[in-house]
Motif scaffolding. Structure first.
Motif, PDB file in Angstrom:
ATOM      1  N   ARG A  38       6.548   0.868  -7.607  1.00  8.43           N
ATOM      2  CA  ARG A  38       6.475   1.577  -6.330  1.00  8.43           C
ATOM      3  C   ARG A  38       5.603   0.793  -5.355  1.00  8.43           C
ATOM      4  NH1 ARG A  38      10.389   5.466  -7.401  1.00  8.43           N
ATOM      5  NH2 ARG A  38       9.939   6.448  -9.415  1.00  8.43           N
ATOM      6  N   THR A  39       5.963   0.835  -4.091  1.00  9.62           N
ATOM      7  CA  THR A  39       5.106   0.249  -3.065  1.00  9.62           C
ATOM      8  C   THR A  39       3.941   1.196  -2.790  1.00  9.62           C
ATOM      9  OG1 THR A  39       6.277   1.301  -1.229  1.00  9.62           O
ATOM     10  CG2 THR A  39       7.111  -0.842  -1.996  1.00  9.62           C
ATOM     11  N   ALA A  40       2.919   0.667  -2.133  1.00  5.25           N
ATOM     12  CA  ALA A  40       1.757   1.496  -1.811  1.00  5.25           C
ATOM     13  C   ALA A  40       2.148   2.650  -0.895  1.00  5.25           C
ATOM     14  CB  ALA A  40       0.675   0.639  -1.163  1.00  5.25           C
ATOM     15  N   ASP A  41       3.036   2.391   0.063  1.00  7.60           N
ATOM     16  CA  ASP A  41       3.462   3.457   0.975  1.00  7.60           C
ATOM     17  C   ASP A  41       4.205   4.561   0.231  1.00  7.60           C
ATOM     18  OD1 ASP A  41       2.331   2.297   3.181  1.00  7.60           O
ATOM     19  OD2 ASP A  41       4.175   1.299   3.846  1.00  7.60           O
ATOM     20  N   THR A  42       5.038   4.174  -0.736  1.00  9.53           N
ATOM     21  CA  THR A  42       5.780   5.173  -1.506  1.00  9.53           C
ATOM     22  C   THR A  42       4.832   6.028  -2.339  1.00  9.53           C
ATOM     23  OG1 THR A  42       7.742   3.764  -1.637  1.00  9.53           O
ATOM     24  CG2 THR A  42       7.548   5.516  -3.273  1.00  9.53           C
ATOM     25  N   VAL A  43       3.861   5.389  -2.981  1.00  6.93           N
ATOM     26  CA  VAL A  43       2.896   6.141  -3.789  1.00  6.93           C
ATOM     27  C   VAL A  43       2.083   7.073  -2.900  1.00  6.93           C
ATOM     28  CG1 VAL A  43       0.941   5.982  -5.364  1.00  6.93           C
ATOM     29  CG2 VAL A  43       2.778   4.296  -5.505  1.00  6.93           C
ATOM     30  N   ALA A  44       1.664   6.577  -1.732  1.00  5.89           N
ATOM     31  CA  ALA A  44       0.894   7.413  -0.804  1.00  5.89           C
ATOM     32  C   ALA A  44       1.699   8.633  -0.377  1.00  5.89           C
ATOM     33  CB  ALA A  44       0.483   6.591   0.411  1.00  5.89           C
ATOM     34  N   ARG A  45       2.976   8.419  -0.098  1.00  7.08           N
ATOM     35  CA  ARG A  45       3.831   9.535   0.329  1.00  7.08           C
ATOM     36  C   ARG A  45       4.009  10.542  -0.804  1.00  7.08           C
ATOM     37  NH1 ARG A  45       7.221   6.565   2.289  1.00  7.08           N
ATOM     38  NH2 ARG A  45       8.756   6.415   0.601  1.00  7.08           N
ATOM     39  N   ARG A  46       4.234  10.043  -2.011  1.00 11.83           N
ATOM     40  CA  ARG A  46       4.419  10.943  -3.156  1.00 11.83           C
ATOM     41  C   ARG A  46       3.150  11.729  -3.469  1.00 11.83           C
ATOM     42  NH1 ARG A  46       8.232   9.000  -7.989  1.00 11.83           N
ATOM     43  NH2 ARG A  46      10.141   8.672  -6.806  1.00 11.83           N
ATOM     44  N   CYS A  47       2.006  11.114  -3.237  1.00 14.79           N
ATOM     45  CA  CYS A  47       0.728  11.772  -3.540  1.00 14.79           C
ATOM     46  C   CYS A  47       0.143  12.489  -2.328  1.00 14.79           C
ATOM     47  CB  CYS A  47      -0.276  10.737  -4.059  1.00 14.79           C
ATOM     48  SG  CYS A  47       0.198   9.958  -5.615  1.00 14.79           S
ATOM     49  N   LYS A  48       0.868  12.437  -1.196  1.00 15.57           N
ATOM     50  CA  LYS A  48       0.405  13.070   0.042  1.00 15.57           C
ATOM     51  C   LYS A  48      -0.991  12.571   0.413  1.00 15.57           C
ATOM     52  CE  LYS A  48       3.206  17.198  -0.819  1.00 15.57           C
ATOM     53  NZ  LYS A  48       3.220  18.675  -0.999  1.00 15.57           N
ATOM     54  N   ALA A  49      -1.110  11.243   0.455  1.00 13.23           N
ATOM     55  CA  ALA A  49      -2.403  10.612   0.696  1.00 13.23           C
ATOM     56  C   ALA A  49      -2.316   9.642   1.873  1.00 13.23           C
ATOM     57  CB  ALA A  49      -2.863   9.869  -0.561  1.00 13.23           C
ATOM     58  N   ASP A  50      -3.467   9.232   2.362  1.00  8.65           N
ATOM     59  CA  ASP A  50      -3.555   8.266   3.447  1.00  8.65           C
ATOM     60  C   ASP A  50      -3.087   6.897   2.950  1.00  8.65           C
ATOM     61  OD1 ASP A  50      -4.669   7.214   6.068  1.00  8.65           O
ATOM     62  OD2 ASP A  50      -5.857   6.067   4.612  1.00  8.65           O
TER      63      ASP A  50
END
Length: 244
Positions: A38-50
């Motif tokens: 996963r890319t960092a943006d995808t992980v951030a979106r999945r985790c609802k994070a900045d």
């Protein structure tokens, strides 16, 4: 050899590594990554994070060898897939949650030393906390239980045992599996998870989970062995003398 200055600084800063792991567990990063990259943006979106904060945390996890990075994508390590992805049957996500809860306890050590033991926080008495605590204890013990039980030498005539403060029953289950003729009682203040695990392992005809206080409950009698594991650290010397 005496501790060096470099080792002293390493010890003082050790919290940063454990907190990185605990934060990742709290954000459910390892589950969000799963078995795919996963890319960092995808992980951030999945985790609802900045996104920026997630990028920094993911790289810290790579530095700790808890993730790998290839061509801009983050992957779980074999260890992570086995123990950190919440969907794995061997995940320790509840155990890490509990250690995160203990974080505040450790930060309050100076206060406790100055003023004495504060007692159990009200949160620890809620059904949800006790359930997750029991699951955490099982996650801590399920790999250790079998080799630990293998070191015990019970008489061939042994038929009954008591697991005092047995929590989720991990050691009782391992003991019952090793000694097919053995029956046991697991006593603890919360036994909902214990009963679930006993049924999962099809041992309900040989193991009984009994709810009660270690100090006031009727313990029964005629036991050939009594198991006390991961219990006495929670009590003071007087309480342990009473217990044992």
């Amino acid at each position: 050899m005496p501790m060096t200055y470099r080792e002293l600084l390493r010890l003082a800063n050790a919290f940063s590594e454990s907190q990185t792991l605990l934060a990742a567990n709290d954000l459910d990063i390892f589950t969000a990554i799963g078995s795919a990259g996963r890319t960092a943006d995808t992980v951030a979106r999945r985790c609802k994070a900045d996104p920026e904060g997630m990028f920094l945390l993911l790289n810290a996890l790579v530095g700790l060898e808890l993730l790998t990075l290839r061509k801009g994508r983050y992957y779980n390590t074999p260890l992570g897939r086995r123990h950190l992805d919440r969907r794995s049957p061997e995940a320790i996500s509840n155990l890490l949650w509990l250690l995160g809860h203990h974080w505040q306890d450790w930060t309050d050590i100076p206060k406790a030393i100055r003023h004495g033991r504060p007692g159990w926080a009200p949160l620890t008495k809620t059904p949800e906390f006790r359930r997750r605590f029991s699951l955490a204890m099982h996650e801590r013990s399920f790999i250790l239980a079998e080799p630990t039980v293998a070191t015990l030498r019970l008489s061939p005539k042994a038929r009954r045992f008591l697991d005092l403060g047995g929590g989720p029953g991990s050691y009782a289950i391992a003991l019952a599996k090793r000694y097919p003729r053995l029956e046991g009682v697991v006593l603890d203040q919360t036994v909902t998870v214990t009963r679930e695990l006993i049924r999962t392992h099809h041992l309900q005809h040989r193991l009984i989970a009994r709810q009660g206080s270690l100090f006031t409950a009727d313990l029964g009698s005629d036991y050939d062995a009594v198991l006390v594991s991961n219990v006495i650290h929670a009590f003071n010397e007087k309480e342990n003398r009473t217990l044992l």
